[in-house]
Every structure is written in C-alpha cells, then in structure tokens.
Design an enzyme around this catalytic site. Structure first.
Site, PDB file in Angstrom:
ATOM      1  CG  HIS A  60      -0.275   0.096   2.532  1.00  0.00           C
ATOM      2  ND1 HIS A  60       0.559  -0.884   3.026  1.00  0.00           N
ATOM      3  CD2 HIS A  60      -0.289   1.086   3.482  1.00  0.00           C
ATOM      4  CE1 HIS A  60       1.008  -0.518   4.211  1.00  0.00           C
ATOM      5  NE2 HIS A  60       0.526   0.673   4.505  1.00  0.00           N
TER       6      HIS A  60
ATOM      7  CG  HIS B 155      -0.334   4.359   5.047  1.00  0.00           C
ATOM      8  ND1 HIS B 155      -1.079   3.403   5.705  1.00  0.00           N
ATOM      9  CD2 HIS B 155      -1.169   5.426   4.855  1.00  0.00           C
ATOM     10  CE1 HIS B 155      -2.307   3.867   5.910  1.00  0.00           C
ATOM     11  NE2 HIS B 155      -2.378   5.088   5.400  1.00  0.00           N
TER      12      HIS B 155
ATOM     13  CG  ASP C  61       4.961   3.190   7.224  1.00  0.00           C
ATOM     14  OD1 ASP C  61       3.984   3.661   6.604  1.00  0.00           O
ATOM     15  OD2 ASP C  61       4.863   2.209   7.994  1.00  0.00           O
ATOM     16  CG  HIS C  62       4.407   0.103   4.143  1.00  0.00           C
ATOM     17  ND1 HIS C  62       4.500  -1.254   4.354  1.00  0.00           N
ATOM     18  CD2 HIS C  62       3.912   0.626   5.294  1.00  0.00           C
ATOM     19  CE1 HIS C  62       4.070  -1.540   5.580  1.00  0.00           C
ATOM     20  NE2 HIS C  62       3.713  -0.408   6.163  1.00  0.00           N
TER      21      HIS C  62
ATOM     22  CG  HIS D  53      -4.034  -0.739   6.196  1.00  0.00           C
ATOM     23  ND1 HIS D  53      -3.944  -0.731   7.569  1.00  0.00           N
ATOM     24  CD2 HIS D  53      -3.055   0.126   5.762  1.00  0.00           C
ATOM     25  CE1 HIS D  53      -2.982   0.071   7.944  1.00  0.00           C
ATOM     26  NE2 HIS D  53      -2.427   0.610   6.869  1.00  0.00           N
TER      27      HIS D  53
ATOM     28  CG  ASP E  76       0.864  -1.913   7.324  1.00  0.00           C
ATOM     29  OD1 ASP E  76       1.759  -2.768   7.417  1.00  0.00           O
ATOM     30  OD2 ASP E  76       1.039  -0.698   7.551  1.00  0.00           O
TER      31      ASP E  76
ATOM     32  CG  HIS F  68       4.158  -3.158  10.342  1.00  0.00           C
ATOM     33  ND1 HIS F  68       3.170  -2.544  11.073  1.00  0.00           N
ATOM     34  CD2 HIS F  68       4.466  -2.303   9.343  1.00  0.00           C
ATOM     35  CE1 HIS F  68       2.894  -1.363  10.526  1.00  0.00           C
ATOM     36  NE2 HIS F  68       3.677  -1.192   9.488  1.00  0.00           N
TER      37      HIS F  68
END
Length: 307
Positions: free
Chosen positions: A62, A64, A66-67, A139, A210, A268
């Site tokens: 996805h 976000h 941080d990914h 998510h 996530d 995670h």
C-alpha cells in the site's frame, strides 16, 4: 525453483528506531530478486545485509509513506550504477499516480525504464517457475497482501526403475524427466509416468502487508509454508489496533492457525516493542502451536523444498 530466501530489511511500524528500519522484505527466488515494500532506508539495509541491488520487481502492499518512500533513492542509485534493463513496480490502485511522482522526482531523468502496474484482488503476476498473487486485505487505505506460489514440481525420477526398463543413461533420462516419452532400440516405449513419481507441491509464501485479520488472508494462507504477518500491537493495545486497522500478535497467530500455515513470522512492530517483543511472542504462541518467531532486521530465512 531451488532457492527461496527471505531477508528482512525493516521490521518497524510507522517510524524507524535505533534497532529497526521501516518496512522492507527482500525475496530471492532463484535468479530473481524481489522487494516487498521499500521503506525509507531500504537500500542501506540491502548493502548491510548483502542482498545485492539486482532487483527485478518491487511489490508494494500500500502507499502509506513508511512502505514506499525508499523507492525514490533506490531508483536513483540504480541509475548511478548504470542499470539499463527495466524495473517492474506493482501495487494497488493509486500506484500509477504515486509511483509516477516518485520515479520522476528530481531533475535528472532515469536512464532505464520503470514500468508501473496496478493490481487488484485476485490478479496474478507470472514469473519463471512461480507466480505472485495479489490479495485484498483490510487496512485504512487500499491495500494488498501477496502470495508467492512456486509451480508444482515434477515427481522424483526413479533411476533404478529406468535402468531396469532398459533406458540408457544420458539424454533419454533427461527426456523422461521433462515429461517426454522415449522409444528404446527394441521399439519399446517408456513413458514418463513409468519412471517418474507423482508431482510434488511447490512452496507457498504469504506476506500480509498492513491489515486487520481478515477472511481473505486466511483463505490465501491455506497450507502456506510461511506466513509473514504484521503484529503491530499486543493484547492491551487492541482498541488501537482496531482504530488503525492493524493486527495484534494474537490476531496474526489466529490467522496462521485458521489457515493451517506451517510457520509464522511476526513483523511490523510498534516502537513499544522495539527491543523486547517477548510479550508479542508469548501471546502469539498461546494462539498458534506451530513454529513462530518475531522478525528482526537482517533475519534471513530459507524455505526448504517440500518432499
């Protein structure tokens, strides 16, 4: 496919810590090198843990920050290293918009092609000897899990039986192993099924991304050799897990148990569990009786062939 090896590049949730980088997982599938997510700092982790930079494809769970933000610098590094052949980037919808911005950030254009593909639940990417399937999960934004499934492997070749049937060693053995019939000098035909056992199942790796625990992931993880599942929180943070659409370690373990997965690795982690994830491990083991461990940056795992 003989080699299937995972290297955890980053195992922290939301923000890096002194001990854990942001999300990133390198998977070596024979000659292919794949990344699943590419958090900030992933390329440094690749240097640190010796995965190499010859990445064929990146699968984002996805978007976000941080990914995926690590892909910006990583692509620039590949350009400076003289890369010429394409990199394949995959992710859920918004991938084309978000990754296009990332690819074209900066003044200098990349000297190699970057091909961006959007995937939805059920889409399958075929590669040599295996496939990667996208699975829709639960998510806060559009998100995917991924199932890397090795093709069914041929049965074992019975050398003694082939010799007893009069098959000469050499090319004829190879033909039978490839599924081709062989005609002997006396006119007798030996078929593959005469000397090759039943096909053997390939390995199956599932990467959750996530997500809240969900039925789609349980179904996708049926009989998986390894389920890599996020476990951001512990039991006493259940409300926070629901609010942020993440999972507790116990919930991750329940997914593994219900799916009949053969092994579970938790990743995670919230910074609360940065240096001491014991609580997560204990709670997961109460729910799932198979092998379970908490990933750390640099953890390397090789999945053995199934007999």
């Amino acid at each position: 496919m003989s080699l299937l090896r995972l290297t955890f590049l980053g195992t922290s949730a939301a923000q890096p810590t002194l001990h854990r980088n942001l999300s990133g997982l390198a998977v070596k599938a024979d000659a292919d090198l794949l990344l699943f997510d590419c958090g900030e700092g992933s390329q440094r982790q690749m240097v640190r843990y010796g995965t190499g930079f010859s990445v064929d494809a990146v699968f984002f769970t996805h978007f976000h920050a941080d990914h995926y933000l690590g892909i910006i610098g990583f692509l620039r590094t590949l350009g400076m290293m003289g890369r010429e052949h394409p990199v394949q980037l995959y992710g859920p919808p918004t991938a084309r918009r978000v990754l296009h911005q990332a690819v074209h950030l900066g003044v200098d254009a990349l000297a190699f092609p970057v091909e961006i593909h959007e995937l939805k639940d059920g889409d399958v990417v075929r590669r040599g000897g295996y496939s990667v399937q996208a699975v829709g999960v639960d998510h806060r934004i559009n998100a995917l899990a991924y199932v890397l499934a090795e093709d069914e492997r041929p049965g074992r070749f019975n050398v003694e039986k082939a010799r007893a049937l009069g098959v000469p060693e050499g090319p004829s053995f190879g033909k039978l192993q490839k599924g081709e019939a062989v005609t002997l000098a006396d006119g007798t035909t030996v078929r593959p099924e005469d000397v090759v056992g039943t096909s053997r199942p390939g390995r199956k790796l599932v990467i959750s991304g996530d997500t809240r625990p969900c039925a789609s992931l349980v179904k996708a993880s049926q009989d998986a050799d390894l389920l890599v599942h996020e476990s951001t929180f512990s039991d006493d943070e259940q409300e926070r897990a629901i609010e942020t659409r993440h999972s507790t370690a116990r919930e991750a373990a329940r997914v593994a148990r219900e799916a009949g997965a053969r092994r579970l690795i938790l990743t995670h982690l919230s910074s609360r569990h940065d240096t001491d994830p014991t609580k997560l491990l204990v709670q997961a083991r109460e729910e799932y009786k198979g092998p379970v461990e908490v990933a750390h940056d640099g953890l390397t795992v090789e999945l053995p062939l199934r007999d």
